[in-house]
Design a protein around this motif. Structure first.
Motif, PDB file in Angstrom:
ATOM      1  N   THR A 189      -5.399  37.579  29.382  1.00 37.75           N
ATOM      2  CA  THR A 189      -6.013  36.839  30.492  1.00 37.75           C
ATOM      3  C   THR A 189      -6.126  37.700  31.752  1.00 37.75           C
ATOM      4  O   THR A 189      -5.240  38.521  32.019  1.00 37.75           O
ATOM      5  CB  THR A 189      -5.139  35.592  30.810  1.00 37.75           C
ATOM      6  N   HIS A 222      -5.981  37.082  35.594  1.00 35.38           N
ATOM      7  CA  HIS A 222      -5.605  36.061  36.577  1.00 35.38           C
ATOM      8  C   HIS A 222      -6.174  36.469  37.942  1.00 35.38           C
ATOM      9  O   HIS A 222      -5.954  37.596  38.375  1.00 35.38           O
ATOM     10  CB  HIS A 222      -4.080  35.956  36.688  1.00 35.38           C
ATOM     11  N   ASP A 262      -1.188  40.802  30.487  1.00 30.72           N
ATOM     12  CA  ASP A 262      -2.265  40.206  31.289  1.00 30.72           C
ATOM     13  C   ASP A 262      -2.486  41.054  32.543  1.00 30.72           C
ATOM     14  O   ASP A 262      -1.565  41.719  33.005  1.00 30.72           O
ATOM     15  CB  ASP A 262      -1.889  38.786  31.760  1.00 30.72           C
ATOM     16  N   GLN A 276      -8.722  33.326  34.620  1.00 29.39           N
ATOM     17  CA  GLN A 276      -8.100  32.129  35.220  1.00 29.39           C
ATOM     18  C   GLN A 276      -7.895  32.328  36.722  1.00 29.39           C
ATOM     19  O   GLN A 276      -7.257  33.299  37.132  1.00 29.39           O
ATOM     20  CB  GLN A 276      -6.755  31.894  34.525  1.00 29.39           C
TER      21      GLN A 276
END
Lengths: 89, 135
Positions: free
Chosen positions: A2, A4, A25, A86
């Protein structure tokens, strides 16, 4: 893995982000989110930290060497490389 | 790669607003050869497409810049209808629907965008490779 995105100087949003971010991440700091890099020493120990160069400069911050200062081209490339992306707010 | 951008921030203060980050990100990804499936303006983000907002001389005019980008690349630009009505951003239909003899309203949604519902956001996330939220 991911990507972020932290875009606000909001301790709770950052805390929530760090609570779920896996070791591989990447964390991208933009806008007022870059203030976290100046105030949270623990972030400097983490790999895969990125921040928008122009947003750091606009706020006159001096940051640790471990932060990768990037421009929009690399931000776009990161958002292609990682999935999902995200945002925390 | 196909992107959808969700813009939550108003354009008022350029450095404190991620709306300007979103605009620069959009411009950059298009220049890099990627595509935008949809721009979705939500919450305070609807102010980005208010034709009645006047940017002071000498400041970067973000609403005008969005409109130019949308026109240049023929982007699908959707403004959340519920968020827009609350904040006085109306298209032709809504202006006529809500105007009364006592209350004059302007049709002030910038050309090139449309008012629609959250279904358009769900549809956009389902059809895009990436959905990036600028909050």
């Amino acid at each position: 893995m991911t990507l972020h995105i932290v875009s606000q100087n909001n301790p709770l949003a950052l805390k929530n982000c760090l609570a779920v971010a896996a070791a591989d991440d990447a964390l991208m700091f933009i806008n007022d989110g870059v203030y976290a890099l100046a105030t949270h020493a623990a972030l400097a120990k983490r790999p895969l930290i990125y921040a928008l160069e122009e947003d750091i400069k606009a706020r006159g911050l001096t940051l640790s060497q471990t932060v990768n200062r990037i421009h929009y081209r690399q931000f776009v490339a990161l958002s292609c490389e990682y999935n999902p992306v995200q945002s925390w707010y | 790669m196909l992107f959808t951008l969700v813009i939550h921030a108003a354009p008022h203060s350029l450095l404190g607003s991620t709306a300007y980050n979103a605009y620069q990100f959009a411009q950059c990804l298009l220049q890099e050869g990627h595509s935008i499936h949809r721009l979705f303006f939500y919450g305070e983000g609807v102010h980005n497409l208010n034709a009645q907002a006047i940017t002071p001389q000498g400041e970067f005019d973000l609403p005008a810049a969005w409109q130019a980008l949308i026109t240049q690349y023929q982007l699908d630009s959707v403004v959340c209808i519920a968020a827009a009505l609350r904040r006085g951003v109306l298209d032709d239909n809504e202006q006529r629907r809500h105007q009364t003899a006592q209350r004059a309203l302007a049709n002030n949604l910038l050309d090139g965008s449309e008012l629609s519902g959250l279904g358009q956001l769900i549809d956009a996330t389902a059809h895009s490779d990436r959905t990036i939220t600028f909050a």
